[in-house]
Design a protein around this motif. Structure first.
Motif, PDB file in Angstrom:
ATOM      1  N   ASP A   1      56.669  53.540  80.992  1.00  0.00           N
ATOM      2  CA  ASP A   1      55.433  53.259  81.701  1.00  0.00           C
ATOM      3  C   ASP A   1      55.680  53.373  83.205  1.00  0.00           C
ATOM      4  OD1 ASP A   1      54.420  52.760  79.233  1.00  0.00           O
ATOM      5  OD2 ASP A   1      54.182  50.604  79.493  1.00  0.00           O
ATOM      6  N   HIS A   2      54.678  53.836  83.943  1.00  0.00           N
ATOM      7  CA  HIS A   2      54.875  54.113  85.359  1.00  0.00           C
ATOM      8  C   HIS A   2      53.554  53.970  86.107  1.00  0.00           C
ATOM      9  CE1 HIS A   2      53.686  57.819  83.319  1.00  0.00           C
ATOM     10  NE2 HIS A   2      53.099  58.176  84.457  1.00  0.00           N
ATOM     11  N   THR A   3      53.628  53.994  87.418  1.00  0.00           N
ATOM     12  CA  THR A   3      52.440  53.889  88.262  1.00  0.00           C
ATOM     13  C   THR A   3      51.949  55.277  88.639  1.00  0.00           C
ATOM     14  OG1 THR A   3      53.195  51.784  89.199  1.00  0.00           O
ATOM     15  CG2 THR A   3      51.522  53.002  90.440  1.00  0.00           C
ATOM     16  N   GLN A   4      50.666  55.533  88.409  1.00  0.00           N
ATOM     17  CA  GLN A   4      50.076  56.818  88.771  1.00  0.00           C
ATOM     18  C   GLN A   4      50.026  56.919  90.297  1.00  0.00           C
ATOM     19  OE1 GLN A   4      47.570  58.673  89.996  1.00  0.00           O
ATOM     20  NE2 GLN A   4      47.706  60.471  88.675  1.00  0.00           N
TER      21      GLN A   4
ATOM     22  N   ARG B   1      48.516  51.782  86.172  1.00  0.00           N
ATOM     23  CA  ARG B   1      49.691  51.848  85.317  1.00  0.00           C
ATOM     24  C   ARG B   1      49.401  52.783  84.154  1.00  0.00           C
ATOM     25  NH1 ARG B   1      54.525  50.963  86.745  1.00  0.00           N
ATOM     26  NH2 ARG B   1      55.112  50.291  84.661  1.00  0.00           N
ATOM     27  N   LYS B   2      50.309  53.700  83.897  1.00  0.00           N
ATOM     28  CA  LYS B   2      50.147  54.689  82.845  1.00  0.00           C
ATOM     29  C   LYS B   2      51.274  54.571  81.831  1.00  0.00           C
ATOM     30  CE  LYS B   2      46.551  56.889  84.545  1.00  0.00           C
ATOM     31  NZ  LYS B   2      45.272  56.986  83.814  1.00  0.00           N
ATOM     32  N   GLU B   3      50.946  54.924  80.580  1.00  0.00           N
ATOM     33  CA  GLU B   3      51.969  54.940  79.548  1.00  0.00           C
ATOM     34  C   GLU B   3      52.897  56.136  79.742  1.00  0.00           C
ATOM     35  OE1 GLU B   3      50.510  54.791  75.624  1.00  0.00           O
ATOM     36  OE2 GLU B   3      49.296  52.994  75.922  1.00  0.00           O
ATOM     37  N   ALA B   4      54.055  56.069  79.106  1.00  0.00           N
ATOM     38  CA  ALA B   4      54.990  57.194  79.144  1.00  0.00           C
ATOM     39  C   ALA B   4      54.290  58.441  78.630  1.00  0.00           C
ATOM     40  CB  ALA B   4      56.214  56.879  78.289  1.00  0.00           C
TER      41      ALA B   4
ATOM     42  N   ASN C   1      54.037  59.286  75.012  1.00  0.00           N
ATOM     43  CA  ASN C   1      53.057  58.572  74.195  1.00  0.00           C
ATOM     44  C   ASN C   1      51.629  58.826  74.649  1.00  0.00           C
ATOM     45  OD1 ASN C   1      55.156  57.272  72.771  1.00  0.00           O
ATOM     46  ND2 ASN C   1      55.319  55.716  74.374  1.00  0.00           N
ATOM     47  N   ASN C   2      51.435  59.770  75.554  1.00  0.00           N
ATOM     48  CA  ASN C   2      50.133  59.961  76.200  1.00  0.00           C
ATOM     49  C   ASN C   2      49.209  60.783  75.322  1.00  0.00           C
ATOM     50  OD1 ASN C   2      48.128  59.881  78.028  1.00  0.00           O
ATOM     51  ND2 ASN C   2      49.022  61.371  79.440  1.00  0.00           N
TER      52      ASN C   2
END
Length: 416
Positions: A372-375, A381-384, A387-388
């Protein structure tokens, strides 16, 4: 282009398409940017620009693939990707560089960049702008109307702000740049009788329409040019309005410009325009002769319909269907959201320096692929990426207005 197109792997199965096809175009674009413009240019990779590569292939029928070396974003696996020198990838590369340069310049001009970062960012934007022009020349794309349209956006927004501040109707400057004089779409959007919102979305629409139309030129299919130009015009409005709807609450909280607020357009009205454009885009694509219709549906039409449905889900009963038959889901959702104006809680948007750090640390290292990371543009916050897959709209038709055996009764965009 704004990152709307996220095809679902389950949809690929439905159409009998290899889900890796999307990655083939994405990696081809990324490698094209690296090979032609350096490692830093990979940060401009625009997922929506992939549709240009796909549409070019869908018309030409040619498939050009190579086996790419291991990459962190693919978990250090090899993959079959579109060649970086293919016409569609070159067009997507030009679009990514041009739009990234325009966006950075806007941030710099608006004072949203720290003094330390202003000069290097301006230098990068200037270089990418120049390279986009050179790339456009190589593939025969007249980039001047696009540059003029992007430049006009600033003036149009400034005028809309002033008009909203004084509460008047206002009027846009009528002088048409020479490079835009040949565009009937631009003239219609700038007419005295046109809606103020149409003028604000026109630059985005013009850029998308010309990029879409040029896919037919590259594929040597002149009979498709006008149909795809019309499709691109509708895509541009969907992209602009979807971005305005998604950012509505955040823009209101931080007193930032939003085209809907500036023109007095209500959320339900904007959603209705989204649906109209989605229907118009589907009709335009259907009018073009394409050799890979399932791929076009999976990578372009279905993701856009999912975006429209997702944004409409925040409106509930306020988003009335044109068939006047409310769906059960919309009725349930309406009770709890009548008082809301937007669709998600506000998030803090990173500054340009922080965005670059997130791009270099999360995207260029492969971290975003696995965690997971920040757009970097919105702060969400976005998923990996692995898994998108948004499967919320890949079920059966739920439009609530038609028999799933025949969807000709309305323009709901369901994929029965």
């Amino acid at each position: 282009m704004f990152g709307l197109l996220r095809p679902c792997a389950h949809g690929a199965q439905k159409y009998g398409i290899d889900a890796a096809e999307w990655r083939a175009h994405l990696c081809g674009l990324c490698l094209g940017l690296r090979d032609g413009h350096g490692q830093l240019a990979r940060a401009t990779t625009n997922k929506d620009a992939l549709v240009l590569s796909m549409l070019t292939e869908a018309q030409s029928g040619a498939t050009t693939r190579i086996i790419a070396a291991p990459c962190a974003l693919r978990g250090m696996r090899r993959a079959s990707v579109v060649t970086a020198d293919s016409p569609g990838v070159q067009l997507a590369t030009t679009a990514s560089l041009l739009l990234a340069a325009a966006k950075i310049r806007d941030h710099v001009d608006d004072g949203e960049v720290s003094a330390l970062a202003r000069r290097p960012l301006a230098k990068a934007a200037t270089r990418w702008h120049s390279e986009a022009r050179a790339g456009a020349a190589r593939i025969g794309l007249d980039v001047e109307p696009l540059v003029a349209a992007l430049a006009a956006q600033v003036g149009l927004e400034h005028e809309a702000k002033n008009t909203a501040a004084v509460g008047g109707s206002g009027s846009v400057a009528r002088r048409v740049p020479e490079s835009l004089a040949a565009s009937s779409y631009w003239h219609a959007a700038m007419a005295e009788s046109s809606d103020p919102l149409d003028r604000l979305t026109a630059p985005t629409q013009l850029c998308a329409s010309e990029f879409f139309a040029h896919t037919a030129v590259l594929a040597d299919r002149p009979d498709n040019v006008e149909a795809l130009r019309a499709a691109g015009w509708q895509f541009g409005r969907i992209a602009h309005l979807a971005d305005a709807l998604a950012d509505y609450d955040d823009d209101a909280a931080h007193d930032r410009f939003n085209p809907l607020m500036a023109t007095g357009t209500t959320i339900p009205e904007a959603y209705d325009l989204l649906r109209q454009s989605n229907s118009g885009l589907r009709a335009a694509v259907a009018a073009a002769e394409l050799s890979r219709v399932p791929t076009v549906r999976w990578m372009l039409l279905d993701p856009l319909t999912a975006v429209v449905r997702r944004l409409g889900g925040g409106l509930g009963a306020l988003a009335t269907h044109t068939c006047s038959v409310p769906s059960e889901g919309a009725s349930r959702a309406g009770a709890g959201v009548r008082a809301r104006t937007g669709h998600r809680p506000p998030t803090r948007r990173p500054g340009v320096g922080e965005s670059l750090a997130l791009i270099l640390g999360g995207y260029c290292t492969g971290y975003a692929c696995c965690a997971d990371h920040t757009q970097p543009c919105t702060g969400e916050r976005k998923e990996a990426w692995i898994n998108n897959c948004d499967c919320s709209d890949c079920g059966e038709c739920d439009c609530g207005c038609c028999n799933c055996g025949d969807c000709n009764c309305c323009d709901c965009g369901c994929d029965c």
